[in-house]
Design an enzyme around this catalytic site. Structure first.
Site, short mmCIF file in Angstrom:
data_model
loop_
_atom_site.label_atom_id
_atom_site.label_comp_id
_atom_site.label_asym_id
_atom_site.label_seq_id
_atom_site.Cartn_x
_atom_site.Cartn_y
_atom_site.Cartn_z
N GLN A 18 0.85 -1.19 0.09
CA GLN A 18 0.15 -0.06 -0.17
C GLN A 18 0.87 1.24 0.18
O GLN A 18 0.54 2.27 -0.63
CB GLN A 18 -0.90 -0.01 1.36
N ASN A 41 9.08 -8.29 1.24
CA ASN A 41 8.68 -9.68 0.98
C ASN A 41 8.47 -9.91 -0.35
O ASN A 41 8.64 -9.23 -1.46
CB ASN A 41 7.56 -10.17 1.86
N GLN A 86 15.28 -13.12 10.35
CA GLN A 86 15.39 -13.15 8.87
C GLN A 86 14.43 -14.17 8.20
O GLN A 86 13.67 -13.78 7.33
CB GLN A 86 16.70 -13.42 8.27
N HIS A 89 10.88 -13.24 7.17
CA HIS A 89 10.52 -12.47 6.32
C HIS A 89 9.57 -13.18 5.09
O HIS A 89 9.11 -12.59 4.26
CB HIS A 89 11.66 -11.84 5.69
N GLU A 154 22.94 -12.66 1.76
CA GLU A 154 22.68 -11.29 1.85
C GLU A 154 22.80 -10.65 3.36
O GLU A 154 23.45 -9.24 3.11
CB GLU A 154 20.97 -10.91 1.57
N HIS A 155 22.72 -11.32 4.08
CA HIS A 155 23.04 -10.80 5.59
C HIS A 155 24.12 -11.57 6.07
O HIS A 155 23.63 -13.01 6.17
CB HIS A 155 21.72 -10.55 6.49
#
Length: 168
Positions: A18, A41, A86, A89, A154-155
């Protein structure tokens, strides 16, 4: 500073599908934005895909992923919480522990299950952990680095008695 150098004149720190629509179409009395950036996400990724062309985007991100290198000095409660932080997610979000301590690996597995039992996002983090969660036990720190280089998450977190060794 990067925003300044890039000529950014407005920044919105909001999230969700949104919010992307509101920024793209200029709702709530604001002008439309030029570009949407940031992770999200699968729904956010799909929204960015559909909005691309009307507005710029940074990238279409895949599932969020985390990997932790930890040794026997790491707290299994913290490691488990970081992995699940994580995993929640998305149901396809990988979470991996690479450790030189079999005992820590077993303790983290047990702690993840304990935390999942009371986690409000268990319906997301649970499948992510069950389907994509991994624990690798390596013989040496160098082996742990080799596994982590293969995973290329990624992390990445390093929770060891000698973090500098892993950073060099």
């Amino acid at each position: 500073y990067s925003a300044y150098l890039s000529g950014v004149d407005r920044t919105f720190i909001v999230g969700g599908v949104q919010a992307l629509a509101a920024m793209t179409f200029g709702l709530l009395g604001e002008k439309p934005v030029d570009i949407l950036v940031g992770a999200g996400n699968a729904y956010v990724t799909e929204a960015k895909r559909q909005l691309f062309g009307r507005v710029g985007i940074d990238l279409l991100a895949g599932p969020s992923e985390v990997a932790v290198i930890a040794d026997e000095t790491a707290d299994p409660i913290i490691v488990a919480a970081d992995l699940l932080g994580q995993a929640e997610h998305g149901k396809q979000s990988p979470a991996s522990l690479v450790t030189t301590s079999r005992e820590l690996g077993l303790a983290v597995i047990k702690e993840v299950e304990r935390q999942l039992a009371v986690l409000s996002t268990e319906y997301i983090a649970g499948p992510a952990w069950r389907d994509y969660g991994t624990v690798y036990v390596t013989a040496t720190p160098d082996d742990a680095i080799e596994v982590m280089n293969y995973l290329a998450p990624e992390h990445l977190e390093v929770i060891t008695k000698d973090d500098i060794y892993y950073q060099e």
